[in-house]
Design an enzyme around this catalytic site. Structure first.
Site: not given
Ligand code: BGC
Length: 527
Positions: A214, A255
């Site tokens: 993310d 790993e």
């Molecule tokens: C996720 C989102 C989220 C954000 C913050 C992003 O890019 O896909 O849904 O709100 O990261 O974590």
């Protein structure tokens, strides 16, 4: 004839599974509810594994299911090594992984390293320990500007609207690029890196096949946290230092056996910048959002394809393609809604699935779901609640599985109220109705994925653009596939000598007669 493009040969001795895999994103709250409370969960996903097998996907990616106050529906993690009781238990998770693996489906999970929840023990300790403490150093606490420190330390904005800083009662401010409940970690602190490497191992030991990272481009900020200036590169995003982190993560993944992988969610300006995340010693993949951002235009799609290959070839990576996800307007709607939107969505999927590399589908696109106009009173996205914009709830409405009224088989309890309301007219879009209709979007996707698995994914990683009429994109994939897509408003003559029409997203008879109707794609097979 256009420029020959290649996806460079695999850097591993054998071709890793992810290189041409079809991934299927499951927004966990919205896929299937196995516990009857109107919110999707892990056991709901397990119960739908037969559906996923029949669809023909190679891997599923689960959005965050960790313990979380759900300020951003799980992207605010309070404990990275457990399952939120709302979604089940660790043993439910193990069962899902085992069941998926039995069916040959890999499991990729979301890791959220840019920020924690404000309920994470580290942040709670930071608040309690006060200014100057070691506990605060894992986050980005600063004193404010102004005589009394009453103004935020810089001019950065939260992606969800408003300032990216919140002041705590002792007067310091902390940075949050997203919601105030999502404080950003300070990745220059060694404990932060060590903790996340341990988290990766925790899940790798449990058998996951990979991670979706993310906000992969956000972890490192310019150290002095300067103001953002118009026309200058942002000091908050895509800093050189993020790449050191992914070099370390590459070594962690190595790993383990089984070609474990990670895919970066990095919203960067260009395919060249994206390709920096997939250099040979970094991540295996990065989402290529440039098609998703492109307008409905053969020339625009051709540019995206050309630039993508030009960017990934030199670093020996393979491309990824994606049309929708849980953060953007569903592509049926982006492409115009109604009959045109559906026709274009089919044609775009067909084109994407013909390209070398891997494709990421978003749950519901195989049902042709449109974006929903969720009533204001029911909206839950922090992007809406913070006054940023309409928010992303419209692409997150729980899936319709069967039946004639909400919850359309989404929940084990037929009376359950789904966490976001489903439209009253979705009975014609359920998986059950589409299963029984040979011409449905669902059966179209199943056919495409079957052909891709049996034939297309084994073709060469080289494509060549073909001469084509205005508004038509056409390319040949080494080994015998031609794909043509008509983005124009008029039917065009299109025939490829010596090629048989394999299938099309519209009336295949039209294509056989040498016409490619508007909003239609077709696959031709050589020899
Ligand atoms: C996720 C989102 C989220 C954000 C913050 C992003 O890019 O896909 O849904 O709100 O990261 O974590």
């Amino acid at each position: 004839m256009g420029l020959p493009l290649t996806a460079a040969p695999s850097r591993a001795r054998t071709r890793p599974w992810w290189r041409d895999a079809v991934f299927y994103e499951i927004y966990v709250r919205s896929f299937a509810d196995g516990r009857g409370n109107g919110i999707g969960d892990i056991s709901g996903i397990t119960s739908r594994l037969p559906y996923l097998s029949a669809l023909g996907v190679d891997a599923i990616w689960l959005t965050p299911f960790y313990p979380s106050p759900q300020a951003d529906h799980g992207y605010d993690v309070a404990d990275y090594r457990d399952v939120d009781p709302m979604f089940g238990t660790l043993s439910d998770f193990d069962e899902l992984v085992a069941g998926a693996h039995d069916r040959g489906i890999r499991v990729v999970i979301d890791v959220v390293p840019n920020h924690t929840s404000d309920r994470h023990p580290w942040f709670q300790a930071a608040l309690a320990a006060g200014p100057g403490s070691a506990e605060r150093k894992r986050y980005l606490f600063r004193t404010g500007r102004g005589r009394y420190g009453e103004r935020p330390p810089n001019n950065w904005k939260s992606l969800f609207g408003g300032p990216a800083w919140t002041r705590v009662p002792d007067g310091e401010w902390y940075l949050h690029l997203f919601d105030r409940a999502q404080p950003d970690l300070d990745w220059s602190h060694p404990e932060v890196g060590a903790e996340f490497e341990d988290i990766l191992r925790f899940w790798l030991d449990r058998g996951v096949d990979g991670f979706r990272i993310d906000v992969a481009h956000g972890l490192v900020k310019e150290p002095s946290l300067p103001d953002r200036r118009r026309g200058q590169p942002s000091p908050a995003w895509d800093q050189e230092g993020v790449h050191d982190i992914y070099r370390r993560w590459h070594r962690v993944l190595e790993e383990y056996d089984g070609d474990r992988m990670a895919v970066a969610e990095a919203w960067v300006d260009s395919p060249e910048k994206m390709a920096r995340y997939v250099r040979p010693d970094e991540l295996q993949q990065a989402f290529n959002f440039h098609w998703l951002l492109a307008p409905w235009s053969a020339a625009a799609f051709r540019d995206v394809i050309t630039q993508t290959f030009a960017a990934v070839d030199p670093v020996c990576a393979s491309p990824t393609w994606v049309l929708s996800n849980h953060d953007v307007v569903r592509h049926v709607t982006r492409y115009g809604d109604g009959a045109d939107g559906v026709a274009r969505a089919k044609a775009a999927a067909m084109t994407m699935l013909a390209l070398p590399g891997s494709a990421y589908l978003y749950a519901g696109e195989e049902l042709g779901l449109p974006q929903v106009d969720v009533p204001e009173s029911a909206r839950q996205d922090p992007a809406w609640l913070r006054g940023g914009d309409v928010g992303r709830d419209g692409c997150r409405v729980p899936l319709p599985w069967s039946g004639y009224r909400p919850p359309y088989g989404f929940s084990t309890d037929n009376e359950a109220r789904t966490w976001l309301p489903q439209p009253a007219d979705w009975s014609k879009l359920t998986a059950a109705v589409q299963d029984a209709d040979a011409d449905s979007m669902l059966n179209f996707y199943r056919r495409l994925l079957a052909v891709r698995r049996e034939w297309i994914s084994g073709l060469g990683a080289r494509i060549e653009f073909l001469d084509s009429p205005p508004g038509v994109l056409a390319f040949r994939r080494a080994g015998g596939l031609v794909c043509a897509l008509n983005c124009g408003r008029r039917s065009r003559r299109f025939r490829v000598d010596g090629e048989a029409v394999l299938t099309s997203s519209g009336e295949t008879a039209d294509v056989r007669s040498g016409r490619l109707p508007p909003n239609t794609a077709a696959w031709f097979r050589t020899g």
